[in-house]
Design a protein around this motif. Structure first.
Motif, PDB file in Angstrom:
ATOM      1  N   TRP A   1      16.349  -2.488  -0.907  1.00  0.00           N
ATOM      2  CA  TRP A   1      15.109  -2.148  -0.211  1.00  0.00           C
ATOM      3  C   TRP A   1      14.835  -3.180   0.892  1.00  0.00           C
ATOM      4  O   TRP A   1      14.474  -2.832   2.019  1.00  0.00           O
ATOM      5  CB  TRP A   1      13.961  -2.128  -1.215  1.00  0.00           C
ATOM      6  CG  TRP A   1      12.773  -1.305  -0.811  1.00  0.00           C
ATOM      7  CD1 TRP A   1      12.092  -1.375   0.370  1.00  0.00           C
ATOM      8  CD2 TRP A   1      12.112  -0.308  -1.580  1.00  0.00           C
ATOM      9  NE1 TRP A   1      11.047  -0.500   0.384  1.00  0.00           N
ATOM     10  CE2 TRP A   1      11.025   0.174  -0.814  1.00  0.00           C
ATOM     11  CE3 TRP A   1      12.308   0.216  -2.847  1.00  0.00           C
ATOM     12  CZ2 TRP A   1      10.164   1.148  -1.268  1.00  0.00           C
ATOM     13  CZ3 TRP A   1      11.441   1.192  -3.293  1.00  0.00           C
ATOM     14  CH2 TRP A   1      10.395   1.657  -2.522  1.00  0.00           C
TER      15      TRP A   1
ATOM     16  N   ALA B   1      10.578   6.396   0.548  1.00  0.00           N
ATOM     17  CA  ALA B   1       9.190   5.945   0.595  1.00  0.00           C
ATOM     18  C   ALA B   1       8.669   5.935   2.023  1.00  0.00           C
ATOM     19  O   ALA B   1       7.536   6.348   2.284  1.00  0.00           O
ATOM     20  CB  ALA B   1       9.074   4.555  -0.019  1.00  0.00           C
ATOM     21  N   SER B   2       9.505   5.485   2.945  1.00  0.00           N
ATOM     22  CA  SER B   2       9.105   5.427   4.340  1.00  0.00           C
ATOM     23  C   SER B   2       8.816   6.825   4.890  1.00  0.00           C
ATOM     24  O   SER B   2       7.779   7.057   5.514  1.00  0.00           O
ATOM     25  CB  SER B   2      10.214   4.749   5.150  1.00  0.00           C
ATOM     26  OG  SER B   2       9.901   4.722   6.508  1.00  0.00           O
TER      27      SER B   2
ATOM     28  N   ILE C   1       7.722   5.322  -6.150  1.00  0.00           N
ATOM     29  CA  ILE C   1       9.152   5.440  -5.848  1.00  0.00           C
ATOM     30  C   ILE C   1       9.897   4.194  -6.334  1.00  0.00           C
ATOM     31  O   ILE C   1      10.976   4.291  -6.929  1.00  0.00           O
ATOM     32  CB  ILE C   1       9.379   5.701  -4.343  1.00  0.00           C
ATOM     33  CG1 ILE C   1       8.903   7.119  -4.004  1.00  0.00           C
ATOM     34  CG2 ILE C   1      10.847   5.507  -3.959  1.00  0.00           C
ATOM     35  CD1 ILE C   1       8.863   7.422  -2.519  1.00  0.00           C
ATOM     36  N   ALA C   2       9.323   3.024  -6.106  1.00  0.00           N
ATOM     37  CA  ALA C   2       9.948   1.787  -6.585  1.00  0.00           C
ATOM     38  C   ALA C   2      10.039   1.786  -8.105  1.00  0.00           C
ATOM     39  O   ALA C   2      11.081   1.408  -8.677  1.00  0.00           O
ATOM     40  CB  ALA C   2       9.164   0.568  -6.102  1.00  0.00           C
TER      41      ALA C   2
ATOM     42  N   LEU D   1       2.328   5.977  -3.475  1.00  0.00           N
ATOM     43  CA  LEU D   1       3.591   6.721  -3.488  1.00  0.00           C
ATOM     44  C   LEU D   1       4.772   5.763  -3.372  1.00  0.00           C
ATOM     45  O   LEU D   1       5.772   5.902  -4.091  1.00  0.00           O
ATOM     46  CB  LEU D   1       3.619   7.745  -2.349  1.00  0.00           C
ATOM     47  CG  LEU D   1       4.901   8.556  -2.203  1.00  0.00           C
ATOM     48  CD1 LEU D   1       5.146   9.406  -3.451  1.00  0.00           C
ATOM     49  CD2 LEU D   1       4.841   9.416  -0.964  1.00  0.00           C
ATOM     50  N   THR D   2       4.659   4.774  -2.517  1.00  0.00           N
ATOM     51  CA  THR D   2       5.722   3.778  -2.366  1.00  0.00           C
ATOM     52  C   THR D   2       5.940   3.025  -3.682  1.00  0.00           C
ATOM     53  O   THR D   2       7.083   2.830  -4.117  1.00  0.00           O
ATOM     54  CB  THR D   2       5.373   2.796  -1.229  1.00  0.00           C
ATOM     55  OG1 THR D   2       5.283   3.535  -0.016  1.00  0.00           O
ATOM     56  CG2 THR D   2       6.421   1.714  -1.092  1.00  0.00           C
TER      57      THR D   2
ATOM     58  N   SER E   1       5.788   8.497   2.908  1.00  0.00           N
ATOM     59  CA  SER E   1       4.524   7.839   3.241  1.00  0.00           C
ATOM     60  C   SER E   1       4.063   8.207   4.653  1.00  0.00           C
ATOM     61  O   SER E   1       2.881   8.439   4.876  1.00  0.00           O
ATOM     62  CB  SER E   1       4.660   6.321   3.130  1.00  0.00           C
ATOM     63  OG  SER E   1       4.855   5.956   1.789  1.00  0.00           O
TER      64      SER E   1
ATOM     65  N   SER F   1      15.640   4.500  -1.756  1.00  0.00           N
ATOM     66  CA  SER F   1      14.232   4.410  -2.159  1.00  0.00           C
ATOM     67  C   SER F   1      13.356   3.984  -0.993  1.00  0.00           C
ATOM     68  O   SER F   1      12.283   4.549  -0.771  1.00  0.00           O
ATOM     69  CB  SER F   1      14.067   3.408  -3.296  1.00  0.00           C
ATOM     70  OG  SER F   1      14.788   3.817  -4.423  1.00  0.00           O
ATOM     71  N   GLY F   2      13.808   2.984  -0.269  1.00  0.00           N
ATOM     72  CA  GLY F   2      13.062   2.533   0.904  1.00  0.00           C
ATOM     73  C   GLY F   2      12.937   3.632   1.941  1.00  0.00           C
ATOM     74  O   GLY F   2      11.851   3.861   2.501  1.00  0.00           O
TER      75      GLY F   2
ATOM     76  N   ALA G   1      -0.387   6.640   0.307  1.00  0.00           N
ATOM     77  CA  ALA G   1       0.967   6.294   0.754  1.00  0.00           C
ATOM     78  C   ALA G   1       1.456   5.029   0.055  1.00  0.00           C
ATOM     79  O   ALA G   1       2.637   4.938  -0.326  1.00  0.00           O
ATOM     80  CB  ALA G   1       0.995   6.114   2.272  1.00  0.00           C
TER      81      ALA G   1
ATOM     82  N   SER H   1      12.715   4.245  -9.232  1.00  0.00           N
ATOM     83  CA  SER H   1      14.031   3.680  -8.904  1.00  0.00           C
ATOM     84  C   SER H   1      14.428   2.581  -9.872  1.00  0.00           C
ATOM     85  O   SER H   1      15.605   2.452 -10.232  1.00  0.00           O
ATOM     86  CB  SER H   1      14.025   3.136  -7.471  1.00  0.00           C
ATOM     87  OG  SER H   1      13.796   4.186  -6.567  1.00  0.00           O
TER      88      SER H   1
END
Length: 155
Positions: free
Chosen positions: A35, A143-144, A13-14, A9-10, A147, A139-140, A6, A17
């Motif tokens: 974010w 990701a949330s 994504i960042a 993955l975050t 994840s 993105s946040g 997770a 982005s």
């Protein structure tokens, strides 16, 4: 302990982005500010849009403050700085009474983004800030959600 997948993955994504922002000629730091706004605004799907609106209104408020501050002539700069900051902070604090866009922290994040950007008050500035903040909040949120799903699947 947090799920390593997770976290990766975050980070992915960042990273993606940031490339999107760079390709669109949006300063990557504005995406990160979005974010931060998402996290400060509650980091939930239901708070993402109100947070976005609050941050954008804060950026616009910052532009209004910049106009007030810059209108002070020779010798009156401190007075117009005092008035400008008083007005924008008061409006930001009063935003808590707006039913939908009441994330006060978002207003301060938006004002900070505008002032830190150093960009002139023109349409392209608002497009850059709105797009960067939007990419950051999306993105946040992505990701949330992803994840959480990944963490549940591994549990």
């Amino acid at each position: 302990m947090k799920n390593l997948s997770a976290l990766a993955l975050t980070a992915l994504i960042a990273a993606v982005s940031s490339v999107i922002c760079a390709r669109l000629q949006i300063p990557v730091w504005i995406m990160f500010i979005g974010w931060i706004g998402f996290i400060a605004g509650g980091a939930q799907a239901k708070t993402a849009l109100p947070t976005y609106v609050s941050v954008i209104l804060g950026a616009i408020l910052g532009g209004g403050g910049a106009l007030i501050i810059s209108s002070g002539g020779e010798g009156l700069g401190d007075l117009f700085l005092l008035i400008g900051v008083f007005v924008i902070v008061l409006v930001a604090l009063l935003a808590q009474f707006i039913p939908f866009a009441n994330a006060v922290i978002g207003y301060f994040v938006g004002m900070t983004t505008f002032f830190a950007s150093g960009l002139p008050i023109q349409m392209s500035t608002w497009i850059i800030i709105a797009a960067g903040i939007g990419i950051g909040i999306a993105s946040g949120l992505g990701a949330s959600l992803l994840s959480a799903r990944l963490t549940r699947a591994n549990a």
